[in-house]
Design a protein around this motif. Structure first.
Motif, PDB file in Angstrom:
ATOM      1  N   THR A 117      53.676  30.696  45.654  1.00 32.18           N
ATOM      2  CA  THR A 117      52.784  31.691  46.401  1.00 32.18           C
ATOM      3  C   THR A 117      51.877  30.411  47.103  1.00 32.18           C
ATOM      4  OG1 THR A 117      52.611  33.428  44.958  1.00 32.18           O
ATOM      5  CG2 THR A 117      51.054  32.992  46.702  1.00 32.18           C
ATOM      6  N   VAL A 118      51.482  29.568  46.653  1.00 33.26           N
ATOM      7  CA  VAL A 118      50.635  28.606  47.069  1.00 33.26           C
ATOM      8  C   VAL A 118      51.568  27.685  48.116  1.00 33.26           C
ATOM      9  CG1 VAL A 118      49.512  26.128  46.882  1.00 33.26           C
ATOM     10  CG2 VAL A 118      48.823  28.150  45.355  1.00 33.26           C
ATOM     11  N   TRP A 119      52.669  27.404  47.591  1.00 28.40           N
ATOM     12  CA  TRP A 119      53.703  26.655  48.773  1.00 28.40           C
ATOM     13  C   TRP A 119      53.941  27.296  49.909  1.00 28.40           C
ATOM     14  CZ3 TRP A 119      59.046  24.265  46.618  1.00 28.40           C
ATOM     15  CH2 TRP A 119      59.381  23.302  47.625  1.00 28.40           C
ATOM     16  N   GLY A 120      54.034  28.635  49.909  1.00 25.87           N
ATOM     17  CA  GLY A 120      54.451  29.600  50.942  1.00 25.87           C
ATOM     18  C   GLY A 120      53.231  29.561  52.100  1.00 25.87           C
ATOM     19  N   ILE A 121      51.869  29.527  51.407  1.00 25.68           N
ATOM     20  CA  ILE A 121      50.878  29.537  52.313  1.00 25.68           C
ATOM     21  C   ILE A 121      50.603  28.085  52.851  1.00 25.68           C
ATOM     22  CG2 ILE A 121      48.050  29.291  51.970  1.00 25.68           C
ATOM     23  CD1 ILE A 121      48.340  31.327  49.685  1.00 25.68           C
ATOM     24  N   PHE A 122      50.995  27.082  52.188  1.00 24.01           N
ATOM     25  CA  PHE A 122      50.598  25.706  52.855  1.00 24.01           C
ATOM     26  C   PHE A 122      51.899  25.667  54.126  1.00 24.01           C
ATOM     27  CE2 PHE A 122      48.687  23.630  49.019  1.00 24.01           C
ATOM     28  CZ  PHE A 122      47.475  23.560  49.571  1.00 24.01           C
ATOM     29  N   ALA A 123      52.941  26.157  54.009  1.00 18.75           N
ATOM     30  CA  ALA A 123      54.050  26.241  54.807  1.00 18.75           C
ATOM     31  C   ALA A 123      53.544  27.124  55.963  1.00 18.75           C
ATOM     32  CB  ALA A 123      55.186  26.812  53.992  1.00 18.75           C
ATOM     33  N   LEU A 124      53.130  28.277  55.827  1.00 19.30           N
ATOM     34  CA  LEU A 124      52.769  29.117  56.877  1.00 19.30           C
ATOM     35  C   LEU A 124      51.622  28.370  57.557  1.00 19.30           C
ATOM     36  CD1 LEU A 124      52.313  32.573  55.305  1.00 19.30           C
ATOM     37  CD2 LEU A 124      53.910  31.881  56.982  1.00 19.30           C
ATOM     38  N   LEU A 125      50.680  27.743  56.972  1.00 10.56           N
ATOM     39  CA  LEU A 125      49.506  26.886  57.853  1.00 10.56           C
ATOM     40  C   LEU A 125      50.058  25.653  58.277  1.00 10.56           C
ATOM     41  CD1 LEU A 125      46.668  27.378  54.957  1.00 10.56           C
ATOM     42  CD2 LEU A 125      46.851  28.805  57.228  1.00 10.56           C
ATOM     43  N   VAL A 126      50.858  24.863  57.763  1.00  6.97           N
ATOM     44  CA  VAL A 126      51.177  23.319  58.356  1.00  6.97           C
ATOM     45  C   VAL A 126      52.435  23.383  58.561  1.00  6.97           C
ATOM     46  CG1 VAL A 126      50.556  20.946  57.799  1.00  6.97           C
ATOM     47  CG2 VAL A 126      49.241  22.902  56.827  1.00  6.97           C
ATOM     48  N   GLY A 127      53.323  23.960  58.252  1.00  3.99           N
ATOM     49  CA  GLY A 127      54.766  23.904  58.425  1.00  3.99           C
ATOM     50  C   GLY A 127      55.326  23.031  57.405  1.00  3.99           C
ATOM     51  N   ARG A 128      56.405  22.421  57.460  1.00  7.33           N
ATOM     52  CA  ARG A 128      57.271  21.680  56.541  1.00  7.33           C
ATOM     53  C   ARG A 128      56.358  20.684  56.058  1.00  7.33           C
ATOM     54  NH1 ARG A 128      62.389  18.009  57.016  1.00  7.33           N
ATOM     55  NH2 ARG A 128      62.990  18.072  54.605  1.00  7.33           N
ATOM     56  N   ALA A 129      55.456  19.989  56.790  1.00 10.38           N
ATOM     57  CA  ALA A 129      54.701  18.943  56.532  1.00 10.38           C
ATOM     58  C   ALA A 129      53.932  19.375  55.271  1.00 10.38           C
ATOM     59  CB  ALA A 129      54.099  18.368  57.471  1.00 10.38           C
ATOM     60  N   GLY A 130      53.528  20.851  55.156  1.00 18.64           N
ATOM     61  CA  GLY A 130      52.748  21.403  54.162  1.00 18.64           C
ATOM     62  C   GLY A 130      53.140  21.117  52.708  1.00 18.64           C
ATOM     63  N   THR A 131      54.657  20.675  52.479  1.00 20.65           N
ATOM     64  CA  THR A 131      55.051  20.511  51.382  1.00 20.65           C
ATOM     65  C   THR A 131      54.488  19.110  50.662  1.00 20.65           C
ATOM     66  OG1 THR A 131      57.395  21.668  51.983  1.00 20.65           O
ATOM     67  CG2 THR A 131      57.447  19.913  50.376  1.00 20.65           C
ATOM     68  N   TRP A 132      54.200  18.357  51.697  1.00 24.99           N
ATOM     69  CA  TRP A 132      53.445  17.095  51.039  1.00 24.99           C
ATOM     70  C   TRP A 132      51.989  17.417  50.381  1.00 24.99           C
ATOM     71  CZ3 TRP A 132      56.352  12.963  49.599  1.00 24.99           C
ATOM     72  CH2 TRP A 132      57.410  13.020  50.257  1.00 24.99           C
ATOM     73  N   ILE A 133      51.415  18.249  51.095  1.00 24.28           N
ATOM     74  CA  ILE A 133      49.855  18.760  50.760  1.00 24.28           C
ATOM     75  C   ILE A 133      50.377  19.435  49.281  1.00 24.28           C
ATOM     76  CG2 ILE A 133      48.017  20.228  51.199  1.00 24.28           C
ATOM     77  CD1 ILE A 133      48.456  19.858  54.045  1.00 24.28           C
ATOM     78  N   PHE A 134      51.441  20.249  49.229  1.00 23.87           N
ATOM     79  CA  PHE A 134      51.812  21.038  48.076  1.00 23.87           C
ATOM     80  C   PHE A 134      51.972  20.053  46.913  1.00 23.87           C
ATOM     81  CE2 PHE A 134      55.385  23.089  45.585  1.00 23.87           C
ATOM     82  CZ  PHE A 134      54.232  23.933  45.046  1.00 23.87           C
ATOM     83  N   LEU A 135      52.697  19.070  47.325  1.00 25.31           N
ATOM     84  CA  LEU A 135      53.090  18.000  46.123  1.00 25.31           C
ATOM     85  C   LEU A 135      51.919  17.526  45.572  1.00 25.31           C
ATOM     86  CD1 LEU A 135      55.206  16.293  44.631  1.00 25.31           C
ATOM     87  CD2 LEU A 135      55.123  14.855  46.473  1.00 25.31           C
ATOM     88  N   GLY A 136      51.008  17.210  46.488  1.00 27.92           N
ATOM     89  CA  GLY A 136      49.600  16.552  45.857  1.00 27.92           C
ATOM     90  C   GLY A 136      49.087  17.657  45.042  1.00 27.92           C
ATOM     91  N   PHE A 137      48.899  18.821  45.440  1.00 27.72           N
ATOM     92  CA  PHE A 137      48.381  20.032  44.991  1.00 27.72           C
ATOM     93  C   PHE A 137      48.839  20.388  43.490  1.00 27.72           C
ATOM     94  CE2 PHE A 137      47.734  24.555  43.836  1.00 27.72           C
ATOM     95  CZ  PHE A 137      46.565  24.919  44.206  1.00 27.72           C
ATOM     96  N   ALA A 147      53.870  31.936  34.468  1.00 31.78           N
ATOM     97  CA  ALA A 147      52.506  32.048  35.238  1.00 31.78           C
ATOM     98  C   ALA A 147      52.552  30.814  36.380  1.00 31.78           C
ATOM     99  CB  ALA A 147      51.299  31.993  34.392  1.00 31.78           C
ATOM    100  N   SER A 148      52.681  29.679  35.945  1.00 32.79           N
ATOM    101  CA  SER A 148      52.565  28.586  37.058  1.00 32.79           C
ATOM    102  C   SER A 148      53.698  28.644  38.108  1.00 32.79           C
ATOM    103  CB  SER A 148      52.699  27.229  36.042  1.00 32.79           C
ATOM    104  OG  SER A 148      53.814  27.005  35.598  1.00 32.79           O
ATOM    105  N   VAL A 149      54.842  28.880  37.901  1.00 35.98           N
ATOM    106  CA  VAL A 149      55.695  28.706  38.764  1.00 35.98           C
ATOM    107  C   VAL A 149      55.476  29.881  39.809  1.00 35.98           C
ATOM    108  CG1 VAL A 149      58.163  29.024  39.234  1.00 35.98           C
ATOM    109  CG2 VAL A 149      57.540  27.616  37.441  1.00 35.98           C
ATOM    110  N   PRO A 150      55.511  31.215  39.534  1.00 35.95           N
ATOM    111  CA  PRO A 150      55.046  32.248  40.611  1.00 35.95           C
ATOM    112  C   PRO A 150      53.861  31.817  41.381  1.00 35.95           C
ATOM    113  CG  PRO A 150      55.697  32.989  38.575  1.00 35.95           C
ATOM    114  CD  PRO A 150      55.366  31.787  38.213  1.00 35.95           C
ATOM    115  N   ILE A 151      52.667  31.356  40.811  1.00 34.33           N
ATOM    116  CA  ILE A 151      51.619  30.880  41.452  1.00 34.33           C
ATOM    117  C   ILE A 151      51.858  29.721  42.220  1.00 34.33           C
ATOM    118  CG2 ILE A 151      49.295  29.783  41.255  1.00 34.33           C
ATOM    119  CD1 ILE A 151      49.095  31.362  38.558  1.00 34.33           C
ATOM    120  N   ALA A 152      52.707  28.646  41.723  1.00 36.57           N
ATOM    121  CA  ALA A 152      52.844  27.455  42.761  1.00 36.57           C
ATOM    122  C   ALA A 152      53.790  28.010  43.990  1.00 36.57           C
ATOM    123  CB  ALA A 152      53.783  26.603  41.926  1.00 36.57           C
TER     124      ALA A 152
END
Length: 257
Positions: free
Chosen positions: A174-194, A167-172
């Motif tokens: 999806t969230v990573w994809g959303i951050f990438a769409l919104l912020v670009g590659r820098a969204g990976t660091w937001i995702f890491l904090g998430f 459950a956690s990996v597919p949800i993660a």
């Protein structure tokens, strides 16, 4: 005790479990997908109906609810603390590596903090509005029970106190994809904090159910969550960032049930 009942295109599984107050609970637990079970049953028009059975009290030892008829699917609902620790000890550095070079270190740290803050609010919203969703739609009732309702029936099952990777990996992702769409590659660091926030949340949740949790902060976290389980499921939704319950008015203030 687990047994399949019903017929037709849907087959639920009935599981009996004993709550802390000694009451026996019968819940629909599986969708291999059919008709009838303890708390809930589907009539001939596919409406989910309410039914309460009275049964002798079960043995007070922890009961494990079977969620799927398939043994392979059932195994995907379990995760041990060791597996959880090893998996996220590898996945979190992998996320950091994926975002390396996208921003300078200071900006990366700032984005990690943003991701942590986003997680704390997501944790509250997810628990309150998804895990405790009240709906008359049968498939959604099953989904809520699969994701969280079974945990309330057997809250101290050590293999279901952490979210399984299935459950956690597919949800993660999806969230990573959303951050990438919104912020670009820098969204990976937001995702890491998430995801750091998620791991903290799940460790705190496991600790609340299985560890003594001594000390002012740890005992406050445990007390907060135990009140959600044993006083009022309609409050104390936060696990790791318990201040959100005060902000949104869902903190349990009375010890009366």
């Amino acid at each position: 005790m687990n047994r399949a009942i019903g017929h037709g295109p849907l087959q639920f599984w009935l599981a009996e479990s004993q709550r802390h107050d000694g009451a026996v609970v019968h819940r629909a637990c599986n969708v291999t997908i059919s008709a009838s079970c303890g708390y809930y049953w589907l009539d001939s028009s596919w409406h989910l109906m309410l039914e309460v059975d009275t049964m002798p009290a079960l043995d007070p030892s922890p009961q494990r609810i079977r969620l799927f008829k398939s043994e392979k699917l059932e195994q995907l609902t379990f995760i041990s603390p060791r597996t959880f620790a090893v998996a996220w000890a590898m996945l979190l550095p992998a996320i950091a590596w994926a975002g390396w070079g996208a921003v300078d270190p200071l900006a990366g740290c700032a984005r990690v903090l943003v991701g942590l803050a986003v997680w704390t609010l997501f944790e509250y919203v997810m628990h309150r509005y998804m895990f405790h969703l009240e709906t008359d739609v049968p498939i959604l009732k099953w989904f809520v029970f699969l994701m969280h309702g079974n945990h309330h029936d057997t809250p101290n099952d050590p293999l279901r106190s952490l979210m399984p990777l299935s459950a956690s990996v597919p949800i993660a992702a999806t969230v990573w994809g959303i951050f990438a769409l919104l912020v670009g590659r820098a969204g990976t660091w937001i995702f890491l904090g998430f995801m750091i926030g998620y791991v903290i949340y799940d460790v705190v949740h496991y600790a609340c159910h299985h560890w003594p949790m001594r000390g002012k902060l740890r005992s406050a976290l445990k007390r907060h969550h135990m009140r959600h389980h044993y006083l009022d499921e309609g409050g104390n939704y936060s696990i790791s960032a318990i201040f959100w319950d005060s902000v949104f008015g869902s903190k349990i203030r009375s010890l009366k049930r």
